[in-house]
Enzyme design. Structure first.
Site, short mmCIF file in Angstrom:
data_model
loop_
_atom_site.label_atom_id
_atom_site.label_comp_id
_atom_site.label_asym_id
_atom_site.label_seq_id
_atom_site.Cartn_x
_atom_site.Cartn_y
_atom_site.Cartn_z
N ASP A 97 52.99 -40.31 -81.02
CA ASP A 97 52.12 -40.21 -82.19
C ASP A 97 52.70 -39.09 -83.06
O ASP A 97 53.66 -39.31 -83.79
CB ASP A 97 50.71 -39.91 -81.65
CG ASP A 97 49.64 -40.04 -82.69
OD1 ASP A 97 49.76 -40.90 -83.56
OD2 ASP A 97 48.66 -39.28 -82.64
N ARG A 130 41.43 -48.50 -70.26
CA ARG A 130 42.82 -48.50 -69.76
C ARG A 130 43.16 -49.81 -69.06
O ARG A 130 44.31 -50.21 -68.99
CB ARG A 130 43.02 -47.36 -68.75
CG ARG A 130 42.95 -45.96 -69.34
CD ARG A 130 43.47 -44.95 -68.32
NE ARG A 130 43.07 -43.59 -68.61
CZ ARG A 130 43.74 -42.76 -69.42
NH1 ARG A 130 44.81 -43.17 -70.05
NH2 ARG A 130 43.32 -41.53 -69.63
P1 IMP Z 1 51.53 -36.86 -79.60
O1 IMP Z 1 51.77 -35.53 -78.94
O2 IMP Z 1 50.73 -36.70 -80.87
O3 IMP Z 1 52.75 -37.67 -79.81
O4 IMP Z 1 50.49 -37.59 -78.68
C1 IMP Z 1 50.84 -38.45 -77.71
C2 IMP Z 1 49.67 -38.76 -76.81
O5 IMP Z 1 48.42 -38.91 -77.51
C3 IMP Z 1 49.90 -40.07 -76.13
O6 IMP Z 1 50.68 -39.91 -74.98
C4 IMP Z 1 48.48 -40.55 -75.86
O7 IMP Z 1 48.02 -40.01 -74.66
C5 IMP Z 1 47.68 -40.01 -77.02
N1 IMP Z 1 47.53 -41.03 -78.10
C6 IMP Z 1 48.12 -41.01 -79.30
N2 IMP Z 1 47.78 -42.09 -80.03
C7 IMP Z 1 46.95 -42.82 -79.25
C8 IMP Z 1 46.27 -44.08 -79.43
O8 IMP Z 1 46.35 -44.77 -80.46
N3 IMP Z 1 45.52 -44.51 -78.39
C9 IMP Z 1 45.39 -43.81 -77.23
N4 IMP Z 1 46.03 -42.65 -77.01
C10 IMP Z 1 46.79 -42.13 -78.01
#
Ligand code: IMP
Ligand code: MG
Length: 212
Positions: free
Chosen positions: A127, A189
């Site tokens: 993300d 999940r």
């Molecule tokens: P980042 O550090 O912002 O890249 O976040 C990554 C983590 O956020 C992922 O491994 C997920 O656990 C959670 N995450 C981000 N987007 C989503 C989504 O659309 N659905 C569910 N979990 C998400």
């Protein structure tokens, strides 16, 4: 009179109907299916083939990031024909409704050193990129022979830090998704597909909007 075998079959069928009914309750919270089971299977097949080719003859270690990537890992492994080991890490992620920040807490570290091993991080979704940016930095310092990332999903529009990803299953739009390991407030999940939740689910839940 039903035979013992017929009675066993009936009990089994009733149990299956009950499970299907409960699954439908989860399904009803989903506005639309973004990636269905057939698409997942097809893409995992391709990812497995790419990994087989890349790591043939190498000491491969898959590192899955808990908990979202467990279904992806389990299915991906079945498409990887070469010998490999698995290990797990857990980081503090989105609390319900809280966006990931640059600060990542390690809740569970790897069981063994990774020096000179070929490490492939298996992630559910990228993300902002903050979690993986921190993790790759930490693991790179342990001197693996190589360090790459395979992610099932990517939301490129949301990226805050640059991350080099070797393989991506699907690039998806900027929407919050659940299923196939991914949760909203620890639920959904177990859906066998990737879906987008109905907005009223956030509105009704104390966990709030996960994109805010
Ligand atoms: P980042 O550090 O912002 O890249 O976040 C990554 C983590 O956020 C992922 O491994 C997920 O656990 C959670 N995450 C981000 N987007 C989503 C989504 O659309 N659905 C569910 N979990 C998400
Ligand atoms: Mg994750």
């Amino acid at each position: 009179m039903a035979t013992e075998e017929q009675m066993k079959q009936q009990t089994k069928q009733r149990a299956k109907q009950q499970i299907d009914a409960r699954r439908r309750i989860l399904d009803e919270d989903v506005e639309r299916v973004l990636i269905d089971q057939a698409q997942l299977r097809q893409r995992l097949n391709e990812l497995g083939a790419a990994i087989n080719a890349e790591y043939a003859g190498k000491d491969l270690l898959l590192v899955a990031v808990l908990k979202g990537s467990v279904l992806f890992l389990a299915d991906l492994m079945r498409h990887i024909a070469i010998p490999h080991e698995i290990d797990f890490m857990a980081t503090s992620s989105y609390g319900a409704g809280v966006q990931s920040s640059g600060v990542v807490r390690i809740l569970k570290d790897l069981n063994k050193p990774i020096e000179d091993r070929h490490v492939l991080i298996v992630e559910d979704i990228i993300d902002s990129g903050n979690t993986l940016s921190y993790l790759t930095g930490m693991l790179a310092a342990r001197k693996p022979a190589s360090l790459e990332i395979v992610t099932l999903l990517d939301k490129p529009d949301r990226r805050e830090v640059d991350i080099r990803v070797a393989w991506t299953g699907f690039s998806i739009p900027n929407e919050f998704v659940v299923g196939y390991g991914l949760d909203y407030d620890e639920c959904y999940r177990n859906l066998p597909y990737i879906g987008i939740l109905k907005p009223e689910i956030y509105a009704q839940s104390d966990a709030g909007n996960p994109m805010e």
